[in-house]
Scaffold this motif. Sequence first.
Motif, PDB file in Angstrom:
ATOM      1  N   MET A 407       0.880  -1.162   0.000  1.00 24.10           N
ATOM      2  CA  MET A 407      -0.164  -0.083  -0.019  1.00 24.10           C
ATOM      3  C   MET A 407       0.883   1.119   0.103  1.00 24.10           C
ATOM      4  N   GLN A 408       1.930   1.264   0.774  1.00 25.01           N
ATOM      5  CA  GLN A 408       2.704   2.354   0.648  1.00 25.01           C
ATOM      6  C   GLN A 408       3.379   2.562  -0.651  1.00 25.01           C
ATOM      7  N   ALA A 409       3.643   1.550  -0.979  1.00 28.90           N
ATOM      8  CA  ALA A 409       4.350   1.686  -2.789  1.00 28.90           C
ATOM      9  C   ALA A 409       3.281   2.379  -3.516  1.00 28.90           C
ATOM     10  N   GLU A 410       2.040   2.025  -3.349  1.00 28.96           N
ATOM     11  CA  GLU A 410       0.994   2.386  -4.037  1.00 28.96           C
ATOM     12  C   GLU A 410       0.681   3.951  -3.890  1.00 28.96           C
ATOM     13  N   MET A 411       0.914   4.422  -2.501  1.00 31.01           N
ATOM     14  CA  MET A 411       0.623   5.708  -2.218  1.00 31.01           C
ATOM     15  C   MET A 411       1.694   6.624  -2.774  1.00 31.01           C
ATOM     16  N   ALA A 412       3.112   6.050  -2.861  1.00 33.65           N
ATOM     17  CA  ALA A 412       4.219   6.696  -3.312  1.00 33.65           C
ATOM     18  C   ALA A 412       3.776   7.195  -4.762  1.00 33.65           C
ATOM     19  N   LEU A 413       3.135   6.189  -5.736  1.00 30.62           N
ATOM     20  CA  LEU A 413       2.942   6.221  -6.863  1.00 30.62           C
ATOM     21  C   LEU A 413       1.784   7.390  -7.248  1.00 30.62           C
ATOM     22  N   LYS A 414       1.000   7.346  -6.185  1.00 30.63           N
ATOM     23  CA  LYS A 414      -0.156   8.474  -6.327  1.00 30.63           C
ATOM     24  C   LYS A 414       0.199   9.825  -5.864  1.00 30.63           C
ATOM     25  N   GLU A 415       1.218   9.776  -4.855  1.00 29.81           N
ATOM     26  CA  GLU A 415       1.909  11.275  -4.736  1.00 29.81           C
ATOM     27  C   GLU A 415       2.465  11.566  -6.001  1.00 29.81           C
ATOM     28  N   GLU A 416       3.138  10.823  -6.750  1.00 31.86           N
ATOM     29  CA  GLU A 416       3.984  11.292  -7.899  1.00 31.86           C
ATOM     30  C   GLU A 416       2.837  11.841  -8.707  1.00 31.86           C
ATOM     31  N   GLU A 417       1.780  10.828  -8.792  1.00 29.67           N
ATOM     32  CA  GLU A 417       0.726  11.440  -9.894  1.00 29.67           C
ATOM     33  C   GLU A 417       0.048  12.798  -9.309  1.00 29.67           C
ATOM     34  N   ALA A 418      -0.118  13.113  -7.964  1.00 28.43           N
ATOM     35  CA  ALA A 418      -0.433  14.322  -7.615  1.00 28.43           C
ATOM     36  C   ALA A 418       0.367  15.482  -8.026  1.00 28.43           C
ATOM     37  N   GLU A 419       1.745  15.183  -7.712  1.00 28.42           N
ATOM     38  CA  GLU A 419       2.810  16.149  -8.185  1.00 28.42           C
ATOM     39  C   GLU A 419       2.610  16.459  -9.439  1.00 28.42           C
ATOM     40  N   ARG A 420       2.196  15.677 -10.276  1.00 29.99           N
ATOM     41  CA  ARG A 420       2.144  15.897 -11.803  1.00 29.99           C
ATOM     42  C   ARG A 420       0.892  16.667 -11.927  1.00 29.99           C
ATOM     43  N   GLN A 421       0.197  16.317 -11.384  1.00 32.80           N
ATOM     44  CA  GLN A 421      -1.463  17.383 -11.476  1.00 32.80           C
ATOM     45  C   GLN A 421      -1.211  18.559 -10.915  1.00 32.80           C
ATOM     46  N   ARG A 422      -0.312  18.726  -9.959  1.00 34.99           N
ATOM     47  CA  ARG A 422      -0.079  20.487  -9.414  1.00 34.99           C
ATOM     48  C   ARG A 422       0.657  20.843 -10.414  1.00 34.99           C
ATOM     49  N   LYS A 423       1.640  20.477 -11.093  1.00 35.82           N
ATOM     50  CA  LYS A 423       2.261  20.750 -12.339  1.00 35.82           C
ATOM     51  C   LYS A 423       1.452  21.189 -13.408  1.00 35.82           C
ATOM     52  N   ARG A 424       0.471  20.282 -13.747  1.00 32.62           N
ATOM     53  CA  ARG A 424      -0.501  20.700 -14.658  1.00 32.62           C
ATOM     54  C   ARG A 424      -1.446  21.892 -14.510  1.00 32.62           C
ATOM     55  N   ILE A 425      -1.593  22.194 -13.082  1.00 33.14           N
ATOM     56  CA  ILE A 425      -2.619  23.212 -12.562  1.00 33.14           C
ATOM     57  C   ILE A 425      -1.656  24.564 -12.623  1.00 33.14           C
ATOM     58  N   GLU A 479     -11.212  14.758 -12.403  1.00 31.23           N
ATOM     59  CA  GLU A 479     -11.063  13.296 -12.457  1.00 31.23           C
ATOM     60  C   GLU A 479      -9.785  12.682 -11.597  1.00 31.23           C
ATOM     61  N   TYR A 480      -8.659  13.565 -11.585  1.00 32.50           N
ATOM     62  CA  TYR A 480      -7.359  13.105 -10.971  1.00 32.50           C
ATOM     63  C   TYR A 480      -7.753  13.388  -9.429  1.00 32.50           C
ATOM     64  N   ILE A 481      -8.267  14.475  -9.167  1.00 31.84           N
ATOM     65  CA  ILE A 481      -8.636  14.913  -7.939  1.00 31.84           C
ATOM     66  C   ILE A 481      -9.351  13.895  -7.129  1.00 31.84           C
ATOM     67  N   LEU A 482     -10.544  13.512  -7.816  1.00 31.26           N
ATOM     68  CA  LEU A 482     -11.179  12.618  -6.881  1.00 31.26           C
ATOM     69  C   LEU A 482     -10.843  11.251  -6.703  1.00 31.26           C
ATOM     70  N   LYS A 483     -10.049  10.798  -7.603  1.00 27.29           N
ATOM     71  CA  LYS A 483      -9.010   9.668  -7.474  1.00 27.29           C
ATOM     72  C   LYS A 483      -8.111   9.755  -6.122  1.00 27.29           C
ATOM     73  N   THR A 484      -7.593  11.044  -6.165  1.00 29.83           N
ATOM     74  CA  THR A 484      -6.539  11.221  -4.985  1.00 29.83           C
ATOM     75  C   THR A 484      -7.281  11.329  -3.709  1.00 29.83           C
ATOM     76  N   GLN A 485      -8.675  12.139  -3.842  1.00 30.80           N
ATOM     77  CA  GLN A 485      -9.241  12.287  -2.392  1.00 30.80           C
ATOM     78  C   GLN A 485      -9.689  10.807  -1.867  1.00 30.80           C
ATOM     79  N   LYS A 486     -10.143  10.089  -2.690  1.00 37.11           N
ATOM     80  CA  LYS A 486     -10.493   8.699  -2.235  1.00 37.11           C
ATOM     81  C   LYS A 486      -9.347   7.947  -1.399  1.00 37.11           C
ATOM     82  N   GLU A 487      -8.298   8.242  -1.771  1.00 39.90           N
ATOM     83  CA  GLU A 487      -7.099   7.659  -1.324  1.00 39.90           C
ATOM     84  C   GLU A 487      -6.132   8.362  -0.256  1.00 39.90           C
ATOM     85  N   LYS A 488      -6.325   9.647  -0.132  1.00 30.53           N
ATOM     86  CA  LYS A 488      -5.301  10.082   0.801  1.00 30.53           C
ATOM     87  C   LYS A 488      -5.913  11.592   1.550  1.00 30.53           C
ATOM     88  N   GLN A 489      -5.962  11.633   2.466  1.00 25.44           N
ATOM     89  CA  GLN A 489      -6.754  12.774   3.479  1.00 25.44           C
ATOM     90  C   GLN A 489      -5.901  14.121   3.192  1.00 25.44           C
TER      91      GLN A 489
END
Length: 617
Positions: A407-425, A479-489
């Motif tokens: 799960m931690q490995a998966e969360m790390a991947l999600k964090e990377e995805e969130a960082e990419r989304q911030r760059k997109r913003i 869409e990305y934010i919805l995925k992230t909200q479901k997984e990280k507080q």
Amino acid sequence: MDLRSELLKSIWYGFTALDLEKSGKVSKSQLKVLSHNLCTVLCIPHDPVALEEHFRDDDDGPVSSQGYMPYLNKYILDKVVEGSFIKENVDELCWTLTAKKNYQTDKTSSTVLPEKDAFRLWCLFNFLSEDKYPLVMVPDEVEYLLKKVCMAMSIEFNYVELEDFFSQDSVQQSGITVWVFLEMMNSGKITRGIDKSITSMAIEEVYREIVGDVLKEGYLWKKGQLRRNWKERWFTLRPSNLSYYTGEDRKECQGSIILDGNCCVEVLPDRDGKRCMFCLKTLSKTYEMSASDTKQRQEWTTAIQTAIRLHVEGKNSLHKDLKLKRREQREQREKRRQAKEEELQRLRALQEERERKLAELELLKEAQKQAQALLEQDEQRRRQQHEQLQRALEVQLREAEEARVSMQAEMALKEEEAERQRKRIQELEEMQRRLEEALQQEIKARLDEEAFRLAQAGLLAEEEEKMKALMALQEEQEEYILKTQKEKQELKQEMETKSRELEEAQRQLEDVRANRHRVDQDVVAAQRKLRQASTNVKHWNVQMNRLMRPIGPGEKRPSLGSSFFQVPTQRDPGLRLRRRSGSEDQDEESKENVDNRAGCDLEKRHSHASNGDMDIP
């Protein structure tokens, strides 16, 4: 206006005078008498056989004007030879017929004109009336005729009395009939306080000038051709000849000088004890004359040159030419008035279009509010689902401790995805900043109207594509934010940041609304200025039209009291400058309205761009 048209005007009055029942028809017996009298005054042979054949049929009823015209044209007017009759006799015949029926006056009144003056005014009315039946004279021609009469009486023309007369409900603004005109003259408003003899002399002078084509009259000294002595003669100048008489009663004509293109006028030096001399040269003779002063010599030489010019141009009457020019000026003014009305209609259509767009904008804002309310409800529902999911995850974490590493490995991947989304913003914010810069450049481009029109289409297309791309990116972001909200507080903080941005966007929307309100006020002020300018232009056009009067050659100089009311001619450069300045003011105000409307459109697009920013959660 040819001789046939002039005769038809007088005959029309005679025909209508015989129509006692006002049915538009006259009995055949009366038409026979009228035709016989017309043949007599026109000096043409009367053919009673043709008259009987023309009106011989089984119907003994009356005949309309359309039924009488074929006979009148074929058997009377086609046989008329100009110069073989006296037109004044035709006018007197028709005046006698029509005055008995229509000209009823109070003989005891002190302001009633004599019968001869009423007849001359009737002839002047026919000359200046429009070539339409029933005959009417437009207000401009009425003013022109009254000015001529007042100048002949050496009094100032009263514009107020004429305006009050035309402002009455019973007076048609398109023109008045001769009986209304004579009633106005008999009321004494124009000739108030003037002796009847002076009025009669003034009417006769204007009648001889306009109807009789007399360019100038007066005493001159003439040198004889045989005895070479000097005698004082009364000279009468017409476009075709210069006649001279023993006295101003014009009973004994001493000679007539035919004017043509070979004639010329020269100023001579003083000699033989005479001063202010000039001569009129023809192909065969040279006539030497002397005026009373330099002013009279200048007036006579100018008038004779005008008569020669009219003969060269093939014109028989100066006032007929002036009448045609005044009619052309009225037609041009009517065309300009219609163009102004069309422009006002176009402006009203633009105003209605603008109001319709404002209504659509209000509907869009209302729809945006509703969408925002639905978005808040969806957000609340997602938060509740997120809390439930979080509690379920905590239970699952307690139950599945062994899967924490994966799960931690998966969360790390999600964090990377969130960082990419911030760059997109950040990229989207940069794109939004560029869009705002493009809008500022578009506002500055208003200074060049043609460049603005060419660039506007490209900017709007580019803006639309970028807005589409922005909306697509916003959808992906959601869409990305919805995925992230479901997984990280931790993304709750980011949501709070976006809420603050939403509040900032709302504040910007209020600023845009305030700017739009100021722009609307500017548009209303510009429209008010345009209406004020149109009112001023109309006012000055009316004032200038009243003051405009072409100075005919041979007119008497106005008295000292009326010298301040000289009207500029159409060739006056000052007049053209004032007209050009008036038109340039109207063009500048029209351009200002166009710029204000362009500014409103840019503010609307800016408002749409700001609304696009508010949709970002």
